[in-house]
Write an enzyme that holds these catalytic residues in place. Structure first.
Site, PDB file in Angstrom:
ATOM      1  N   ASP A 121       0.771  -1.259   0.175  1.00  0.00           N
ATOM      2  CA  ASP A 121      -0.004  -0.070   0.026  1.00  0.00           C
ATOM      3  C   ASP A 121       1.049   1.156  -0.088  1.00  0.00           C
ATOM      4  O   ASP A 121       1.906   1.071   0.558  1.00  0.00           O
ATOM      5  CB  ASP A 121      -0.956  -0.159   1.271  1.00  0.00           C
ATOM      6  N   ASP A 154       0.067   5.215   0.780  1.00  0.00           N
ATOM      7  CA  ASP A 154      -0.414   6.186   1.517  1.00  0.00           C
ATOM      8  C   ASP A 154      -0.431   5.535   3.003  1.00  0.00           C
ATOM      9  O   ASP A 154      -1.313   4.652   3.317  1.00  0.00           O
ATOM     10  CB  ASP A 154      -1.768   7.002   1.370  1.00  0.00           C
ATOM     11  N   TYR A 160      -5.314  13.874   0.950  1.00  0.00           N
ATOM     12  CA  TYR A 160      -5.154  13.844  -0.568  1.00  0.00           C
ATOM     13  C   TYR A 160      -4.000  14.056  -0.925  1.00  0.00           C
ATOM     14  O   TYR A 160      -3.419  15.464  -0.773  1.00  0.00           O
ATOM     15  CB  TYR A 160      -6.233  14.571  -1.330  1.00  0.00           C
ATOM     16  N   GLN A 167      -6.974   5.880  -4.974  1.00  0.00           N
ATOM     17  CA  GLN A 167      -6.641   7.154  -5.116  1.00  0.00           C
ATOM     18  C   GLN A 167      -8.341   8.021  -5.152  1.00  0.00           C
ATOM     19  O   GLN A 167      -8.670   8.511  -6.276  1.00  0.00           O
ATOM     20  CB  GLN A 167      -6.009   7.539  -6.362  1.00  0.00           C
ATOM     21  N   CYS A 180      -6.478   2.684  -7.920  1.00  0.00           N
ATOM     22  CA  CYS A 180      -8.073   2.600  -8.031  1.00  0.00           C
ATOM     23  C   CYS A 180      -8.280   4.075  -7.933  1.00  0.00           C
ATOM     24  O   CYS A 180      -8.402   4.688  -6.708  1.00  0.00           O
ATOM     25  CB  CYS A 180      -8.813   1.759  -7.328  1.00  0.00           C
ATOM     26  N   CYS A 191     -16.123  -0.732  -9.429  1.00  0.00           N
ATOM     27  CA  CYS A 191     -15.252  -1.301  -9.986  1.00  0.00           C
ATOM     28  C   CYS A 191     -14.754  -2.480  -9.250  1.00  0.00           C
ATOM     29  O   CYS A 191     -15.274  -2.831  -8.340  1.00  0.00           O
ATOM     30  CB  CYS A 191     -14.000  -0.504 -10.472  1.00  0.00           C
TER      31      CYS A 191
HETATM   32 MG   LIG Z   1      -2.886   3.246   3.175  1.00  0.00          MG
HETATM   33 ZN   LIG Z   2     -11.272   1.087  -9.066  1.00  0.00          ZN
END
Ligand SMILES: [Mg+2]
Ligand SMILES: [Zn+2]
Length: 190
Positions: free
Chosen positions: A10, A12, A21, A54, A91, A106
């Site tokens: 992963d 972040d 963000y 994202q 994503c 999705c």
């Molecule tokens: Mg994370």
């Molecule tokens: Zn996605």
């Protein structure tokens, strides 16, 4: 054909500080051990693949161009240290996206395993011998549902997450941070 082991990381809160963000390169701060952790995994024969949600793209606060720019920046940092990652999967979707074209139900939204499955097919990965490392249970659930092992780190949201494990998840190691996760992975051998 030999299939490769992978470490799906992963981004972040696991590799870099979670600043909400991330919309400017000045706000991108790697944890001090991240480059070393990637180097150790690579030397041990793992493919290192970044898997990141994202939501900011779905919500119109950052663009896919910027996401690519941030990943190019990370790649330059890794290359300068003599290492690299194999790929970045993200994503940009959300069922509640304010930007209409990203309002999709999705298969790549964590905890769904779409990003892992796409990477596994692009890079010939043996999922059973691979790991997901993340700071949220949805990272862990993404990995487990794709058939990988998984480790939760207590950086980012991890400390809060560690205090309330979901009922359907058990036996997942919880460690301080990415470099500790890497030592667990390397100790397990195989
Ligand atoms: Mg994370
Ligand atoms: Zn996605």
């Amino acid at each position: 054909m030999t299939r490769h082991r992978a470490a799906f990381l992963d981004r972040d809160g696991t590799m870099i500080e979670d600043v909400g963000y991330l919309d400017r390169l000045e706000r991108l701060k790697l944890f001090p051990y991240t480059v070393h952790a990637v180097g150790l995994l690579k030397r041990a024969g793992f493919k290192v693949i970044v898997v990141t949600s994202q939501n900011g793209v779905a919500n119109g606060v950052l663009t896919e161009e910027f996401v690519s720019e941030a990943h190019a920046h990370l790649s330059r940092v890794f290359e300068a240290a003599g290492t690299s990652v194999e790929g970045y999967y993200y994503c940009p979707h959300s069922p509640h996206a304010s930007v209409e074209r990203y309002r999709v139900d999705c298969e790549c939204r964590k905890p769904k395993p779409g990003m892992i499955l796409a990477a596994a097919s692009d890079h010939e990965i043996d999922l059973e011998r691979s790991f997901v490392v993340g700071d949220r249970w949805r990272d862990i659930e993404m990995g487990l549902s794709a058939g990988t092992r998984a480790i939760l780190v207590q950086t980012g949201y991890g400390r809060t997450e560690a205090a309330r494990p979901p009922a359907n998840v058990s036996g997942v190691p919880v460690v301080a941070n990415l470099i500790e996760a890497v030592s667990v992975i390397l100790r397990k051998g195989v």
